[in-house]
Design a protein around this motif. Structure first.
Motif, PDB file in Angstrom:
ATOM      1  N   LEU A 107      -9.735  11.106  -3.709  1.00 42.93           N
ATOM      2  CA  LEU A 107      -8.969  12.105  -3.097  1.00 42.93           C
ATOM      3  C   LEU A 107      -8.606  11.652  -1.755  1.00 42.93           C
ATOM      4  CD1 LEU A 107     -11.559  15.104  -3.422  1.00 42.93           C
ATOM      5  CD2 LEU A 107      -9.261  14.928  -4.378  1.00 42.93           C
ATOM      6  N   LEU A 108      -9.173  10.382  -1.376  1.00 50.18           N
ATOM      7  CA  LEU A 108      -8.585   9.840  -0.189  1.00 50.18           C
ATOM      8  C   LEU A 108      -7.186   9.372   0.036  1.00 50.18           C
ATOM      9  CD1 LEU A 108     -12.057   8.485   1.482  1.00 50.18           C
ATOM     10  CD2 LEU A 108     -10.575  10.495   2.155  1.00 50.18           C
ATOM     11  N   ILE A 109      -6.719   8.757  -0.972  1.00 46.66           N
ATOM     12  CA  ILE A 109      -5.514   8.080  -0.906  1.00 46.66           C
ATOM     13  C   ILE A 109      -4.438   9.381  -1.314  1.00 46.66           C
ATOM     14  CG2 ILE A 109      -3.784   6.621  -2.585  1.00 46.66           C
ATOM     15  CD1 ILE A 109      -6.051   4.438  -2.858  1.00 46.66           C
ATOM     16  N   PRO A 110      -4.566  10.282  -2.316  1.00 49.96           N
ATOM     17  CA  PRO A 110      -3.779  11.299  -2.122  1.00 49.96           C
ATOM     18  C   PRO A 110      -3.838  12.102  -0.650  1.00 49.96           C
ATOM     19  CG  PRO A 110      -4.980  11.358  -4.210  1.00 49.96           C
ATOM     20  CD  PRO A 110      -5.670  10.223  -3.273  1.00 49.96           C
ATOM     21  N   LEU A 111      -4.767  11.958  -0.062  1.00 46.66           N
ATOM     22  CA  LEU A 111      -4.664  13.074   1.259  1.00 46.66           C
ATOM     23  C   LEU A 111      -3.907  12.033   2.065  1.00 46.66           C
ATOM     24  CD1 LEU A 111      -5.929  14.578   3.345  1.00 46.66           C
ATOM     25  CD2 LEU A 111      -7.948  12.966   3.727  1.00 46.66           C
ATOM     26  N   SER A 112      -3.872  10.759   2.094  1.00 48.39           N
ATOM     27  CA  SER A 112      -2.974  10.211   3.029  1.00 48.39           C
ATOM     28  C   SER A 112      -1.435  10.082   2.580  1.00 48.39           C
ATOM     29  CB  SER A 112      -3.325   8.527   2.865  1.00 48.39           C
ATOM     30  OG  SER A 112      -2.437   7.756   3.587  1.00 48.39           O
ATOM     31  N   TYR A 113      -1.078   9.961   1.359  1.00 47.69           N
ATOM     32  CA  TYR A 113       0.082  10.081   0.940  1.00 47.69           C
ATOM     33  C   TYR A 113       0.704  11.509   1.050  1.00 47.69           C
ATOM     34  CZ  TYR A 113      -0.439   5.459  -1.522  1.00 47.69           C
ATOM     35  OH  TYR A 113      -0.648   4.284  -1.795  1.00 47.69           O
ATOM     36  N   ALA A 114      -0.083  12.639   0.899  1.00 46.22           N
ATOM     37  CA  ALA A 114       0.399  13.904   1.198  1.00 46.22           C
ATOM     38  C   ALA A 114       0.790  14.175   2.453  1.00 46.22           C
ATOM     39  CB  ALA A 114      -0.777  14.855   0.761  1.00 46.22           C
ATOM     40  N   ALA A 115      -0.050  13.468   3.551  1.00 43.53           N
ATOM     41  CA  ALA A 115       0.367  13.350   4.972  1.00 43.53           C
ATOM     42  C   ALA A 115       1.631  12.810   5.320  1.00 43.53           C
ATOM     43  CB  ALA A 115      -0.770  12.833   5.613  1.00 43.53           C
ATOM     44  N   ILE A 116       2.220  11.502   4.532  1.00 42.90           N
ATOM     45  CA  ILE A 116       3.193  10.982   4.655  1.00 42.90           C
ATOM     46  C   ILE A 116       4.248  11.713   3.938  1.00 42.90           C
ATOM     47  CG2 ILE A 116       4.408   8.951   4.019  1.00 42.90           C
ATOM     48  CD1 ILE A 116       1.701   7.256   3.779  1.00 42.90           C
ATOM     49  N   LEU A 117       4.097  12.364   2.989  1.00 43.04           N
ATOM     50  CA  LEU A 117       5.263  13.161   2.440  1.00 43.04           C
ATOM     51  C   LEU A 117       5.451  14.643   3.241  1.00 43.04           C
ATOM     52  CD1 LEU A 117       3.886  12.891  -1.356  1.00 43.04           C
ATOM     53  CD2 LEU A 117       5.950  11.795  -0.346  1.00 43.04           C
ATOM     54  N   GLY A 118       4.416  14.745   3.601  1.00 41.34           N
ATOM     55  CA  GLY A 118       4.456  16.121   4.537  1.00 41.34           C
ATOM     56  C   GLY A 118       5.379  15.698   5.855  1.00 41.34           C
ATOM     57  N   GLY A 119       5.135  14.713   6.285  1.00 42.18           N
ATOM     58  CA  GLY A 119       5.708  14.386   7.568  1.00 42.18           C
ATOM     59  C   GLY A 119       7.182  14.139   7.411  1.00 42.18           C
ATOM     60  N   ALA A 174      12.674   5.773   4.563  1.00 45.03           N
ATOM     61  CA  ALA A 174      12.629   4.371   3.917  1.00 45.03           C
ATOM     62  C   ALA A 174      11.162   3.843   4.802  1.00 45.03           C
ATOM     63  CB  ALA A 174      13.426   3.316   3.772  1.00 45.03           C
ATOM     64  N   ALA A 175      11.420   4.012   6.201  1.00 40.23           N
ATOM     65  CA  ALA A 175      10.171   3.622   7.273  1.00 40.23           C
ATOM     66  C   ALA A 175       9.103   4.525   7.029  1.00 40.23           C
ATOM     67  CB  ALA A 175      10.902   3.870   8.425  1.00 40.23           C
ATOM     68  N   SER A 176       9.064   5.713   6.477  1.00 39.60           N
ATOM     69  CA  SER A 176       8.016   6.495   6.017  1.00 39.60           C
ATOM     70  C   SER A 176       7.434   6.187   4.531  1.00 39.60           C
ATOM     71  CB  SER A 176       8.082   7.941   6.133  1.00 39.60           C
ATOM     72  OG  SER A 176       8.574   8.380   7.542  1.00 39.60           O
ATOM     73  N   ALA A 177       8.043   5.651   3.729  1.00 37.93           N
ATOM     74  CA  ALA A 177       7.790   5.276   2.576  1.00 37.93           C
ATOM     75  C   ALA A 177       6.734   4.240   2.322  1.00 37.93           C
ATOM     76  CB  ALA A 177       9.031   5.309   1.492  1.00 37.93           C
ATOM     77  N   SER A 178       5.594   4.273   2.977  1.00 36.21           N
ATOM     78  CA  SER A 178       4.441   3.061   2.915  1.00 36.21           C
ATOM     79  C   SER A 178       3.513   3.639   1.868  1.00 36.21           C
ATOM     80  CB  SER A 178       3.869   2.926   4.140  1.00 36.21           C
ATOM     81  OG  SER A 178       2.843   1.975   3.955  1.00 36.21           O
ATOM     82  N   PHE A 179       3.801   3.561   0.446  1.00 39.85           N
ATOM     83  CA  PHE A 179       2.821   4.094  -0.699  1.00 39.85           C
ATOM     84  C   PHE A 179       2.026   2.694  -1.156  1.00 39.85           C
ATOM     85  CE2 PHE A 179       6.165   7.103  -0.403  1.00 39.85           C
ATOM     86  CZ  PHE A 179       5.272   8.392   0.134  1.00 39.85           C
ATOM     87  N   ILE A 180       2.493   1.312  -0.918  1.00 39.86           N
ATOM     88  CA  ILE A 180       1.885   0.373  -1.773  1.00 39.86           C
ATOM     89  C   ILE A 180       0.798  -0.567  -0.716  1.00 39.86           C
ATOM     90  CG2 ILE A 180       2.709  -2.140  -2.640  1.00 39.86           C
ATOM     91  CD1 ILE A 180       5.458  -0.647  -3.052  1.00 39.86           C
ATOM     92  N   SER A 181       1.220  -0.424   0.477  1.00 39.62           N
ATOM     93  CA  SER A 181       0.075  -1.171   1.142  1.00 39.62           C
ATOM     94  C   SER A 181      -0.674  -0.357   2.180  1.00 39.62           C
ATOM     95  CB  SER A 181       1.118  -2.173   2.291  1.00 39.62           C
ATOM     96  OG  SER A 181       0.113  -2.670   3.295  1.00 39.62           O
TER      97      SER A 181
END
Length: 575
Positions: free
Chosen positions: A130-142, A522-529
């Motif tokens: 759940l933690l990685i989806p939590l981070s990615y959800a915050a990035i996407l919401g931002g 693009a600057a917000s799209a940090s999903f790989i690192s």
């Protein structure tokens, strides 16, 4: 290429290399960049000073300070406790929905920090799922609004610096909603790829804490499981004292009753999560002593209170202090806090009254160690002022009635006047490192343009770009920014790439807006690192993830997100 262009290009290359190849903080690197620009006389001190008054930077700083006040409210903490349930599908969408919506309007790093605890301590699913989806959800919401992430405001500040109007509040919404919800669905479908690994244990001294269930408590008549008392960040319900009888271990089906004493063990600095539960009171709260600062003491070997209980010694009257928690190294405590016999070497955490420091018996009984900062619960009136004022400020800015920076400034003044926050807190939460990064990047961009490096580069690229469509140029800017954000952090990537995007726009004679949006997204799209975005780093530190987990799960998310954003930009602006 003249000497000035060579010097500025060398400083830019050195900054980029330091960000990628060293472990130095970005603020330290950009501080070095500022010094190098001054030393090489590419910028004057007045040029750099002007960047500190950039409107986008001021808006960002005000927003971050205000977000810390909003984070004091019980809303996110109360919702966070109830998020994770037995059904993984329901848990995922609850967590994604709350994080996505909250991050569109609040600082997404603060949102993730608030939800990591309840997510880690849930009793149903491995936190690593759940933690990685939590981070990615915050990035996407931002990415849904102008204020959702600092990168949007940084790009906005660059646009204003170049004489453009900047973004409107909802300029990101169409792209952010479609890309965010699509990636949310994809994350759910790919969730079996997430690892199931044991939680990383946090290092803290575990205190023994007692809280009483009062007559108006929301806990009464519901079980421990229904009250989500096992989902409190770094606090564990170990015992219940009922009518003088000790109940241990605590069964999840145990129904809470009035006057129960709930005994927790854990990190004392998370004690504010108990105060947000209606009708659950610490002893110091009921005596009006619980404040922001708690004093940690250790009982001396010649103390008069050794062998006595807090209750029998009349601790409150004797020292003008209430014991919030107790810790005894090498031994597990049990029973009611007031009935534990004190020993030499016990650590006590005290909420103190105004006469505490004047008492003559302190040195005979204690060695005073330090003060610990804990978040104090807001009054109901303060909660309404904080949440209502924030919503009103954002609504006025979204409707273009009051500029966002002006609204935030007045709202901050209201928060100080109503004692929700203080000037000392404002100074403490001033994001100095982020300010240095942004001012350094703005100054470097000014130097690149002033020395003619951007013009030189665009002249080199122009023959290749003019023979292809503007969309190819947009894709190149987007992909370069995307790769950069994975290695040098999102804010630095946005700040470094915008000048090149702007130079390309000027050369090609195309609208700036799609290119500015491309840099921001693009600057917000940090999903790989795990290192490219603050929220990724938070969840990476909170679990035993490895780098490969982010690459494996994040790569398809990054491809999906990028394809949607680029397609929408091409369609919207007819590129």
């Amino acid at each position: 290429m003249d000497i000035n262009q060579f010097l500025v290009l060398a400083i830019f290359t050195g900054t980029l290399a330091a960000l990628i190849l060293t472990n130095k903080r970005p603020s330290s690197i950009f501080a070095g960049t500022l010094l190098a620009l001054l030393l090489s006389q590419q910028l004057s001190l007045s040029n750099i000073a002007n960047n500190f008054t950039n409107q986008g930077l001021i808006t960002l700083v005000l927003l971050l300070i205000v977000s810390t006040a909003v984070d004091k409210t019980s809303l996110v903490k109360r919702l966070g406790r109830t998020l994770i349930v037995a059904n993984f599908k329901h848990s995922y969408w609850r967590l994604f929905g709350l994080t996505f919506v909250s991050s569109a309007f609040l600082n997404n790093t603060a949102v993730v920090a608030s939800l990591i605890g309840p997510t880690k301590q849930n009793q149903y699913h491995p936190a690593s799922r759940l933690l990685i989806p939590l981070s990615y959800a915050a990035i996407l919401g931002g990415t849904v609004t102008l204020i959702g992430t600092s990168t949007n405001l940084i790009v906005d500040s660059f646009m204003r610096e170049h004489g453009h109007a900047g973004f409107n509040f909802w300029d990101f919404t169409l792209y952010g909603l479609i890309a965010g919800l699509s990636c949310g669905l994809l994350m759910f479908l790919l969730s079996p790829m997430l690892p199931s690994i044991e939680n990383k244990n946090r290092q803290y001294n575990s205190y023994f804490i007692e809280a009483k269930v009062e007559a108006d408590s929301e806990l009464i008549g519901k079980s421990v499981e229904q009250n989500h008392l096992r989902n409190l960040p770094d606090l564990f319900l170990v015992e219940v004292v009922r009518n003088g009888q000790l109940i241990s271990p605590v069964n999840p089906g145990l129904v809470i009753q009035q006057n129960d004493k709930l005994i927790f063990s854990g990190d004392i600095q998370k004690v504010d999560n108990l105060s947000h539960i209606k009708g659950l009171a610490l002893f110091a709260e009921s005596n009006g002593l619980l404040r922001d600062n708690l004093t940690e003491v250790i009982i001396s070997n010649r103390a008069q209170i050794i062998g006595k209980t807090l209750k029998s010694v009349g601790f409150r009257a004797l020292f003008d202090a209430a014991v919030v928690a107790i810790r005894r190294d090498g031994e597990t405590l049990s029973g009611k806090l007031g009935e534990i016999k004190l020993q030499s070497g016990d650590f006590l955490l005290l909420a103190t009254g105004p006469d505490f420091v004047q008492r003559q018996n302190l040195t005979k009984n204690f060695f005073i160690l330090s003060e610990k900062k804990v978040a104090k619960k807001l009054l109901n009136k303060q909660e309404w002022i904080t949440l209502g004022g924030f919503i009103l400020t954002i609504a006025l800015a979204a409707a273009s009635v009051v500029p966002l920076a002006t609204g935030l400034l007045f709202f901050l003044a209201v928060l100080v006047a109503t004692h929700v926050t203080s000037m000392n807190e404002v100074k403490r939460h001033l994001p100095l490192e982020l300010i240095i990064v942004i001012v350094g990047a703005l100054s470097l961009a000014s130097a690149l343009e002033g020395a003619g490096v951007i013009t030189l580069l665009t002249n080199v690229l122009e023959p290749y770009m003019t023979s292809s469509s503007p969309f190819i140029a947009l894709v190149i800017i987007y992909i370069t920014t995307l790769l950069l954000t994975e290695v040098v952090t999102n804010n630095a990537a946005a700040a470094l790439m915008f000048p090149f995007a702007y130079g390309l726009v000027e050369s090609l004679g195309v609208p700036l807006m799609p290119f500015a949006l491309a840099v921001a997204f693009a600057a917000s799209a940090s999903f790989i690192s795990p290192y490219g975005y603050q929220t990724n780093l938070l969840v990476f530190s909170a679990s035993n993830y490895k780098f490969k987990h982010f690459v494996k799960f994040g790569l398809p998310i990054s491809i999906c997100y990028s394809a949607i954003v680029l397609s929408l930009l091409k369609y919207t602006y007819q590129l």
